[in-house]
Enzyme design. Sequence first.
Site, short mmCIF file in Angstrom:
data_model
loop_
_atom_site.label_atom_id
_atom_site.label_comp_id
_atom_site.label_asym_id
_atom_site.label_seq_id
_atom_site.Cartn_x
_atom_site.Cartn_y
_atom_site.Cartn_z
CG ASP A 31 -1.41 -9.30 -15.87
OD1 ASP A 31 0.12 -10.28 -15.90
OD2 ASP A 31 -1.33 -8.15 -15.58
CG ASP A 33 3.48 -8.82 -10.99
OD1 ASP A 33 3.77 -8.38 -9.55
OD2 ASP A 33 3.66 -9.84 -11.51
CG ASP A 209 -0.41 -4.10 -16.15
OD1 ASP A 209 -0.38 -5.50 -16.05
OD2 ASP A 209 1.03 -2.87 -16.35
#
Length: 259
Positions: A31, A33, A209
């Site tokens: 991922d 961001d 996240d």
Amino acid sequence: MANAANKRLPLRAPLPAKPEGFPDRIALFLDLDGTVLDLAASPGAVSIPQETIVAIARLVSRLGGALAVITGRSLADVDHILAPLRLPAAALHGAELRRRGGGRVEDGGSPPPQRLTAALGAFVDARPGLALEDKGASVAVHYRSTPEREGEVRERVAGLVAQLAPAHELQPGKMVVEVRPRGCDKGSALVTLMADAPFAGRIPFVLGDDLTDEFAFEAAAAYGGAAALVGAVSRPSAAIYELPDPAAVRDWLAALADA
């Protein structure tokens, strides 16, 4: 796919310096961001150190190309952030999918209807601090500047989706609510990428996240792989490993490139 956030799993362990099977048996999915990139005040304000791009390029070579980005960003954003790299990617949660080689982009679903985007625009314009991001295949309402509006944003966006876009669904994230094609998620995207070379036959290892990454965490586990959750997150997760922040992820990638 079941929502892994409903599962209470054991405490997460520190991410190992080198996953078992690296580099010949591992496929790495990242991922952006909040994982590789520090979160910024707006999606366009992020930056990435040049040495991290170099480390990712070295990992691509060491992994025989089995490294992909799985993100809610558009493919154009991915290429801009990681330039000059042009990686396999599942962008917009898989609504834009690019396999190895950087060629044809596959369309994973129809964009939200214009009437929904217009209604969301009117909602955002009437509330200072909110921001609308039209990604084409999806649309997002950001409330990073006014986190106290979270409940209001989720309720209103959910109501508009139910009324105006029944073929789409709501995906909450960090300070954002996104509308995407129904059934289009990072887990399905990982499964699609794993079907072909250079990912096929490897063990997926995912770093993420946010709630949107849980779909990919579950998909990786189904292949016998694993995931690492980035940040100080107390919620249940399918990830069995953890790293404290994106800076630690960037350090991990750099060390792994040299392992």
